[in-house]
Design an enzyme around this catalytic site. Structure first.
Site, PDB file in Angstrom:
ATOM      1  N   ARG B  12       0.882  -1.347  -0.070  1.00 54.66           N
ATOM      2  CA  ARG B  12       0.065  -0.067   0.196  1.00 54.66           C
ATOM      3  C   ARG B  12       0.910   1.082   0.101  1.00 54.66           C
ATOM      4  NH1 ARG B  12      -3.073  -0.402   4.956  1.00 54.66           N
ATOM      5  NH2 ARG B  12      -1.593  -2.023   5.799  1.00 54.66           N
ATOM      6  N   SER B  39      -5.507   4.418   5.048  1.00 54.92           N
ATOM      7  CA  SER B  39      -5.423   2.916   5.002  1.00 54.92           C
ATOM      8  C   SER B  39      -4.686   2.599   3.628  1.00 54.92           C
ATOM      9  CB  SER B  39      -6.440   2.057   5.337  1.00 54.92           C
ATOM     10  OG  SER B  39      -6.740   2.289   6.658  1.00 54.92           O
ATOM     11  N   GLU B  60     -19.019   5.216  -1.818  1.00 53.32           N
ATOM     12  CA  GLU B  60     -18.159   4.539  -2.775  1.00 53.32           C
ATOM     13  C   GLU B  60     -18.935   4.571  -4.209  1.00 53.32           C
ATOM     14  OE1 GLU B  60     -19.359   3.189   0.040  1.00 53.32           O
ATOM     15  OE2 GLU B  60     -17.251   2.958   1.249  1.00 53.32           O
ATOM     16  N   PHE B  85     -15.689  -2.667  -0.388  1.00 55.51           N
ATOM     17  CA  PHE B  85     -16.526  -1.947  -0.764  1.00 55.51           C
ATOM     18  C   PHE B  85     -16.385  -1.282  -2.267  1.00 55.51           C
ATOM     19  CE2 PHE B  85     -14.980  -1.285   3.627  1.00 55.51           C
ATOM     20  CZ  PHE B  85     -15.992  -2.003   4.192  1.00 55.51           C
ATOM     21  N   HIS B 111      -6.678  -4.296   0.784  1.00 50.46           N
ATOM     22  CA  HIS B 111      -7.410  -5.336   1.890  1.00 50.46           C
ATOM     23  C   HIS B 111      -8.066  -6.302   1.171  1.00 50.46           C
ATOM     24  CE1 HIS B 111      -6.134  -1.747   4.220  1.00 50.46           C
ATOM     25  NE2 HIS B 111      -6.195  -2.307   5.424  1.00 50.46           N
ATOM     26  N   ASP B 119     -10.426  -7.557  11.557  1.00 50.21           N
ATOM     27  CA  ASP B 119     -11.921  -7.035  11.100  1.00 50.21           C
ATOM     28  C   ASP B 119     -12.757  -7.924  10.799  1.00 50.21           C
ATOM     29  OD1 ASP B 119     -11.391  -4.492  11.803  1.00 50.21           O
ATOM     30  OD2 ASP B 119     -10.854  -3.681   9.767  1.00 50.21           O
ATOM     31  N   ARG B 169      -3.491  -6.051   2.211  1.00 52.95           N
ATOM     32  CA  ARG B 169      -3.230  -5.048   3.369  1.00 52.95           C
ATOM     33  C   ARG B 169      -1.804  -5.682   3.841  1.00 52.95           C
ATOM     34  NH1 ARG B 169      -5.196  -5.892   9.468  1.00 52.95           N
ATOM     35  NH2 ARG B 169      -3.952  -4.291  10.484  1.00 52.95           N
TER      36      ARG B 169
END
Lengths: 278, 317
Positions: B12, B39, B60, B85, B111, B119, B169
């Site tokens: 990332r 993130s 989104e 998302f 992610h 999560d 991630r």
């Protein structure tokens, strides 16, 4: 601020009369389409393309192409109306309207940017046009191009939550180059919008989201023109709530949800054309 | 092409850095995020180019459609959020407003897969490759490490058309040598040649598959390892050639076995070179909370677990 003179109003009314006939003919020929929501959009799209928008029927061949005003037809099922207006403005031959919804036609059931010049984006799945228009408006601002972005939304379409994401986007980003028409014909496929999921009152909703709001008769060219002139001078995004009649101009289609997405049969077609030729 | 320095690094962060580099040389690059810019690391771009960075909030669908509008005036939008998302919430916008008209929008979704970790299932996209791959005009890319991610993002800025780029991630080990690796969008990458079985993978499971090949070698099995960064359009030729040679194929992915790399490989092999295939991934199930490494072990995606499964598949255990 200029106003339309009598001659201009007459010109728009004559133009709109042709558009209405085209819409009914196209849907009758295709044996499918959406008469109600096309007929409610006629005066607005006609006035926009004849008097309000800086646009180029020669499309990207025009050196001023990048500075054109954009129209995004978020309620893509009003395609017949838009196609007819574009044809009469010289984007493509009026003859081609006959091919609407047929295999191989550039005139897809819902507007497709890959098929036809004059179409800015592809629409049809409701609730996406406003956010797209916000993106166009942001891009024009980045490029310091002083054009306007018009987006045409159905009142039933406002039930899509994504529309309200776009409403927040426009006010947050201070998109004063964005003008949204709400075609408030009060009907959707299954009946009255107020019965199915009531969105009334609309003006206070837009105002509370940080927009300006103007309410007009959506079949009156002067009111349409004046509202656009005002909206262009606004320092906020503007919602023009246009009170319209679904099926306007064909008595038996008017205010009847049953004519949302149904083609007339032979007798109904003859009757409709007789009325529209008067 | 490969590096022996297996240092773990953040893909990332590499994405964020690459965007900034691109932003410096190309004024048309614009970046959108949906309240996850710290993130996804697009915040780096936002810091340097605030006028070209749009935080759309937790919206989104609005983000994807706004990216469409920006692309129509010649901008090159990179839209980022978590894979769940990006692909899930905004699928209709991606299908109808981005892919149908083939607008130049790049979706970089972070992610992806079970390695979201603690999560849990609500945030673990295990179906995103499947639902992105099935949309016409969409190119789907899953880079494996930092060097490849930088290459893919630079390619995306040049390529005209929609792309879905899925990045993990986790910090992943370096696989490719930055000085010599060049991303080729039309070719799968043969990491190691072998005779007994073909392993096909991409993304963060590539490093695990490399470990797996070593373990198999110790047990006398010669495995050919193919890295498939571009899931669509698929490099059929490389896959078919390898399958014809080894006659046994194992697909490995941090994704459901339905619709992802496993499906893509099976679709093409059953047409051009029917071969026995073992698909390793999540088995039509949701993920769960847990530490990343433990999840990888639980779902059988570590080098050791993979080797066990391959040996079973080959009938050697």
């Amino acid at each position: 601020m200029t106003e339309l003179n009598e001659k201009e109003i007459r010109e728009i009314r004559e133009f709109a009369k042709e558009i209405r006939k085209n819409i009914v003919e196209m849907i009758y020929t295709a044996k499918s389409g959406h008469p109600g929501g096309n007929l409610s959009a006629v005066e607005i799209l006609s006035t926009l393309y004849l008097k309000c928008m800086n646009h180029f029927p020669d499309w990207d061949k025009n050196p001023q192409f990048k500075t054109r005003d954009r129209l995004i037809l978020s309620k893509g099922h009003a395609s017949a109306c838009l196609y007819s207006v574009l044809a009469h403005c010289g984007y493509f031959p009026v003859e081609e309207l006959k091919t609407f919804r047929q295999l191989g036609s550039r005139l897809q059931g819902h507007p497709s940017v890959k098929h036809l010049k004059g179409i800015e984006v592809s629409t049809g799945s409701l609730g996406q046009g406003l956010s797209i228009a916000c993106g166009v408006a942001l891009g024009l601002k980045l490029d310091k191009i002083d054009s306007n972005v018009f987006v045409y939304i159905g009142d039933g379409e406002l039930q899509e939550g994504s529309v309200w994401e776009g409403v927040m986007n426009a006010s947050h980003n201070k998109l004063d180059n964005l003008i949204a028409f709400i075609d408030k014909n009060n009907l959707q496929i299954d009946g009255k919008t107020d019965d199915i999921k009531c969105m009334t009152p609309l003006d206070s909703k837009f105002l509370s989201f940080g927009w300006d709001c103007i309410e007009i008769d959506g079949h009156n060219p002067s009111e349409i023109y004046d509202a656009v002139q005002k909206a262009k001078q606004n320092n906020k995004p503007t919602a023009i709530i246009a009170n319209t009649v679904k099926g306007k101009g064909v008595s038996f289609m008017e205010n009847n949800a049953g004519w949302h997405g149904k083609a007339p049969n032979k007798d109904e077609f003859a009757l409709a054309m007789e009325e529209l030729n008067k | 092409m490969l590096t022996n320095n297996r240092e773990r690094k953040s893909i990332r962060a590499e994405y964020g850095k690459t965007l900034v580099e691109l932003g410096r040389i190309n004024p048309d690059i614009v970046v959108l995020d949906a309240d996850l810019s710290c993130s996804t690391q697009t915040a780096m771009f936002g810091k340097e180019f605030p006028e070209r960075f749009f935080n759309m909030g937790i919206s989104e669908q609005d983000m994807m459609a706004t990216a469409v509008g920006l692309s129509t005036v010649g901008k090159i939008p990179f839209a980022s959020t978590f894979s769940m998302f990006a692909a899930g919430r905004a699928w209709d916008q991606i299908r109808n407003s981005i892919c149908y008209p083939k607008f130049n929008v790049k979706i970089v979704a972070t992610h992806g897969g079970i390695t979201v970790g603690e999560d849990g299932a609500s945030h673990q996209a295990l179906e995103d490759i499947s639902i992105m791959r099935s949309i016409p005009n969409m190119m789907v890319v899953v880079p494996a490490d930092c060097a490849e991610t930088a290459e893919v993002i630079k390619f995306a800025a040049e390529y005209k058309g929609p792309m879905y780029i899925r990045i993990a991630r986790t910090n992943v080990p370096d696989v490719f040598d930055r000085a010599t690796y060049k991303f080729n969008p039309t070719k799968a990458v043969i990491i190691s040649e072998g005779m007994d079985v073909t392993l096909v993978t991409n993304g963060e499971t590539l490093a695990e598959a490399i470990d797996c090949v070593e373990i198999l070698k110790e047990q006398g099995v010669s495995a050919e390892l193919i890295h498939l960064p571009v899931v669509k359009p698929l490099d059929t030729e490389t896959l078919v050639q390898s399958a014809k040679k080894t006659k046994k194929v194992v697909t490995i992915e941090n994704h459901s076995i339905i619709g992802g790399v496993g499906s893509a490989v099976c679709e093409t092999l059953c047409e051009y070179a029917p071969t026995s295939v073992l698909r390793i991934g999540t088995n039509d199930e949701f993920g769960q909370s847990g530490e990343q490494r433990k999840l990888m072990e639980f779902y059988g995606l570590t080098g050791e677990k993979l080797a066990e499964k391959v040996m079973n598949f080959l009938g050697k255990k």
